[in-house]
Scaffold this motif. Structure first.
Motif, PDB file in Angstrom:
ATOM      1  N   PHE A 179      10.264   8.373   4.220  1.00 22.55           N
ATOM      2  CA  PHE A 179      10.696   7.178   3.877  1.00 22.55           C
ATOM      3  C   PHE A 179       8.770   7.375   4.050  1.00 22.55           C
ATOM      4  O   PHE A 179       8.108   6.422   2.791  1.00 22.55           O
ATOM      5  N   LYS A 180       8.177   7.254   4.939  1.00 24.60           N
ATOM      6  CA  LYS A 180       7.113   7.256   4.845  1.00 24.60           C
ATOM      7  C   LYS A 180       5.949   7.546   4.359  1.00 24.60           C
ATOM      8  O   LYS A 180       4.584   7.599   3.773  1.00 24.60           O
ATOM      9  N   GLN A 181       6.318   9.365   4.051  1.00 25.80           N
ATOM     10  CA  GLN A 181       5.311   9.877   2.978  1.00 25.80           C
ATOM     11  C   GLN A 181       5.938   9.527   1.981  1.00 25.80           C
ATOM     12  O   GLN A 181       4.806   9.109   1.177  1.00 25.80           O
ATOM     13  N   CYS A 182       6.961   9.151   1.401  1.00 26.69           N
ATOM     14  CA  CYS A 182       7.280   8.644  -0.239  1.00 26.69           C
ATOM     15  C   CYS A 182       6.352   7.429  -0.555  1.00 26.69           C
ATOM     16  O   CYS A 182       5.792   7.210  -1.279  1.00 26.69           O
ATOM     17  N   ALA A 183       6.249   6.603   0.846  1.00 28.94           N
ATOM     18  CA  ALA A 183       5.539   5.512   0.296  1.00 28.94           C
ATOM     19  C   ALA A 183       4.551   5.537   0.437  1.00 28.94           C
ATOM     20  O   ALA A 183       3.236   4.913  -0.161  1.00 28.94           O
ATOM     21  N   SER A 184       3.672   6.799   1.219  1.00 25.26           N
ATOM     22  CA  SER A 184       2.158   7.249   0.825  1.00 25.26           C
ATOM     23  C   SER A 184       2.070   7.617  -0.366  1.00 25.26           C
ATOM     24  O   SER A 184       0.888   7.228  -1.224  1.00 25.26           O
ATOM     25  N   ASP A 185       2.745   8.317  -0.576  1.00 25.73           N
ATOM     26  CA  ASP A 185       2.776   9.235  -2.104  1.00 25.73           C
ATOM     27  C   ASP A 185       2.650   7.730  -3.630  1.00 25.73           C
ATOM     28  O   ASP A 185       1.797   8.120  -4.362  1.00 25.73           O
ATOM     29  N   MET A 192       2.069  -0.338   4.847  1.00 31.23           N
ATOM     30  CA  MET A 192       3.382  -0.024   5.042  1.00 31.23           C
ATOM     31  C   MET A 192       2.998   0.560   7.075  1.00 31.23           C
ATOM     32  O   MET A 192       2.351   0.890   6.897  1.00 31.23           O
ATOM     33  N   ARG A 193       4.150   0.029   7.836  1.00 29.22           N
ATOM     34  CA  ARG A 193       3.699  -0.424   8.811  1.00 29.22           C
ATOM     35  C   ARG A 193       5.286   0.521   9.929  1.00 29.22           C
ATOM     36  O   ARG A 193       6.083   0.450   8.706  1.00 29.22           O
ATOM     37  N   ASP A 194       4.814   0.824  10.947  1.00 34.05           N
ATOM     38  CA  ASP A 194       6.279   1.307  11.583  1.00 34.05           C
ATOM     39  C   ASP A 194       5.919   0.427  12.911  1.00 34.05           C
ATOM     40  O   ASP A 194       4.916  -0.132  13.384  1.00 34.05           O
ATOM     41  N   GLY A 195       6.964  -0.063  13.218  1.00 32.89           N
ATOM     42  CA  GLY A 195       7.433  -1.093  14.519  1.00 32.89           C
ATOM     43  C   GLY A 195       8.557  -0.981  14.923  1.00 32.89           C
ATOM     44  O   GLY A 195       9.999  -1.188  14.686  1.00 32.89           O
TER      45      GLY A 195
END
Length: 296
Positions: A179-185, A192-195
């Motif tokens: 999901f993070k990779q898709c957000a980066s793309d 975009m954070r995580d926590g």
């Protein structure tokens, strides 16, 4: 209804609800469920070939009473993949017992759902978070669960899962990475954070002292939903990925005139709705990102 006991829950109620929905789904065979948080019902609007079922029509479902929650299931396709969207959820503070809040996830299990993407609106505790950020949830602290408000209270329904389900893997690591990779793309790295998501009962917002405590405990955002659904899903063996939209900055200082209200939450959700829809849609469009989400 204020008790967290599951005295009103039965496997038969789940089966009746699931059978009713199967009769309405037509040729849609979803493996993916999407739960839309406050102000994020627009996720359901990107569904094509919609089949809409109101909660009021579904046996044993209750009403969603919170502004920003439409109170319906939407079956159809996103980027050619069959999905079901919950446009509105049930919250502890509405007076529903824990089993009611988790009930739709058990129904999802019986209609074939294998993965759930849950979204919510949350207040940012982490001082580095800004309004409009997306926070991919890597873990949670559930004050409601620790206090005994959980959909698993009462006799265990072993047809769905074990008496003591583990929660160390509540939020699937591989799905979070993809999901993070898709957000980066998509160029979303800046917001975009995580926590860690802190689940509180509500409906009042937290005091300054309470928020300072959550920050010291390692919390990054606070909200009043999601965890009961996650616990139920994991008990059922459904994979989970969850994302918070940071709709307001939590107030951690006494010397301020700032305040927070639900209208602010809904406005931020509306402002970011397009990006959230794009992220969800592109996650499904890309075979690289979507294949694990499709649980194949």
């Amino acid at each position: 209804m204020t008790s967290s006991s599951n005295e009103g829950y039965s496997t038969e109620k789940v089966r009746v609800s699931a059978d009713f929905l199967k009769s309405k789904m037509g040729n849609v065979k979803p493996k993916i469920g999407i739960i839309c948080g406050s102000g994020l019902s627009g996720l359901g609007e990107v569904v094509e070939n919609k089949i809409v079922v109101k909660y009021s029509e579904i046996p044993s479902f209750v009403e969603s009473t919170v502004p920003g929650h439409k109170g319906q299931l939407v079956f159809g396709q996103i980027s050619g993949k069959d999905v079901v969207c919950m446009q509105g959820r049930f919250h502890p503070y509405e007076g529903y017992p824990g089993w009611v809040v988790g009930f739709p996830l058990r129904v999802m299990k019986l209609i074939g759902i294998e993965m759930v993407l849950a979204t919510n609106a949350a207040g940012g505790i982490n001082p580095e978070f800004k309004v409009g950020d997306f926070m991919l949830i890597k873990d949670h602290i559930s004050f409601t669960g620790l206090a005994g408000y959980t959909p698993l209270v009462g006799p265990n329904d072993s047809s769905f899962g074990p008496r003591f389900p583990p929660m160390n893997d509540a939020y699937d690591k591989n799905l979070r990475t993809l999901f993070k990779q898709c957000a980066s793309d998509l160029g979303y790295d800046d917001f975009m954070r995580d926590g860690v998501y802190c689940n509180v009962f509500g409906p009042s917002y937290e005091t300054i002292a309470e928020l300072r405590l959550l920050l010291k405990l390692g919390g990054d955002a606070a909200g009043m939903s999601t965890v009961q659904e996650v616990v139920t899903a994991r008990h059922c063996g459904i994979k989970v990925i969850a994302c918070s939209l940071i709709t307001n900055e939590c107030i951690l200082e006494y010397d301020t005139d700032k305040t927070v209200c639900h209208d602010e939450v809904l406005q931020t959700a509306n402002d970011r709705a397009h990006q959230m829809q794009t992220l969800v849609t592109n996650s499904q469009t890309s075979r690289t990102h979507w294949q694990p989400l499709h649980c194949s």
